[in-house]
Write a protein that holds these residues in place. Structure first.
Motif: not given
Length: 320
Positions: A21-36, A121-125
């Motif tokens: 359920w976590q939301v990752i804040q999107r960047r200005l280019d509307n993308m996000a990276d996730i470390d695993l 999700g990748v969106g806004d916090i």
């Protein structure tokens, strides 16, 4: 903090990554990276085994993009692995999947499916701060249904689908803004649902308000800005990944993986709604300057000079 002995199992295990359920804040280019990162145990007859990761759209059960389909992770001789999933587009819900390919290039390849993380999700916090009007003291019946596109980071530092009350103290890790007054409905679920409808991305709500709190407890230039510091700790926790191999001794929850360079993280904005404090003659005269100090302080601390801070104002009438 303590180590947790995880039971051995074949296949791939995720030890560091986001929560369900976590939301990752999107960047200005509307993308996000996730470390695993994690560990894996191949089968006995494996030949040059490898770990692969992909991101799927849960609605269609397929890879979000070609680039986010099964991709090899970096592995070591100690059966550990790590990867950075890059350029995940804003949206969701997504499922992060892992698998071990025991015999790459062979038929059959001997695939063992591993751990998954659900509804990421990748969106806004959005951080909610202020007094009782921000905390939400609404009572009685209300038609304000939950929406899977609106999430919340609870005071217990767990992610969930947002519902009322947004500010509530169950297993709270933030006693400073434990409101002993009324925990009722607030505007923030409707706020999140409105943004989700028009932006078509997941919206996250982080509740940090406290009823009756004066601006001095939020102003970083004041003597004891304890609620300001508490808000920062909320932001740090909401923007962090988790280490599932190490557990906090206080409540058994997975510890946070520190952000690089000590960064707190990135958010979309702050919604500020105060109430009756600071309405005296002396407080009112200095309120605008002090509130500007609060805004400047949080923007500097987050290294986000253009961070939106949306404020609501009560009626100018103070007498009947």
């Amino acid at each position: 903090m303590g180590e947790r002995k995880l039971p051995e199992k074949l296949g791939t295990r995720i030890l560091q990554g986001p929560m369900d359920w976590q939301v990752i804040q999107r960047r200005l280019d509307n993308m996000a990276d996730i470390d695993l990162a994690g560990e894996f145990r191949p089968s006995v007859n494996a030949s040059a085994p490898r770990v692969e990761v992909r991101v799927t759209c849960m609605r269609f059960n397929r890879a979000v993009t070609v680039d986010l389909d099964w991709t090899p992770a970096d592995t070591t001789g100690e059966n550990t692995w790590s990867t950075v999933i890059r350029n995940i587009p804003a949206g969701g819900p997504y499922r992060i999947e892992t698998r071990t390919v025991n015999n790459p290039g062979s038929i059959p390849a001997g695939i063992q499916h591993g751990d998954r993380i659900h509804r990421v999700g990748v969106g806004d916090i959005w951080v909610i701060a202020g007094q009782s009007n921000a905390a939400g003291y609404g009572e009685g019946e209300i038609e304000d249904p939950a929406d899977p596109g609106v999430r919340m980071f609870r005071a217990c530092e767990e992610w969930a689908m947002a519902d009322h009350p947004i500010h509530e103290p169950t297993r709270s890790r933030h006693p400073l803004n434990h409101d002993e007054g009324r925990n009722g409905h607030s505007p923030w679920l409707a706020f999140g649902r409105h943004l989700h409808k028009h932006l078509n991305i997941p919206i996250a709500i982080v509740p940090t308000a406290l009823g009756g709190s004066p601006l001095s407890r939020w102003d970083p230039n004041a003597k004891n800005p304890d609620l300001y510091e508490n808000m920062l700790s909320f932001i740090r926790a909401a923007c962090s990944m988790r280490d599932y191999s190490k557990f906090d001794d206080n409540d058994g929850g997975p510890v946070f993986v520190p952000n690089p360079k000590g960064e707190l993280g990135r958010i979309a904005g702050i919604a500020w709604h105060q109430g009756c404090s600071d309405t005296g003659d002396e407080e009112s005269k200095t309120y605008a300057d002090r509130f500007a100090g609060f805004v400047e302080g949080i923007r500097n601390r987050l290294d986000a000079p253009g961070l939106p801070v949306v404020t609501c104002q009560l009626n100018h009438c103070v007498t009947v």
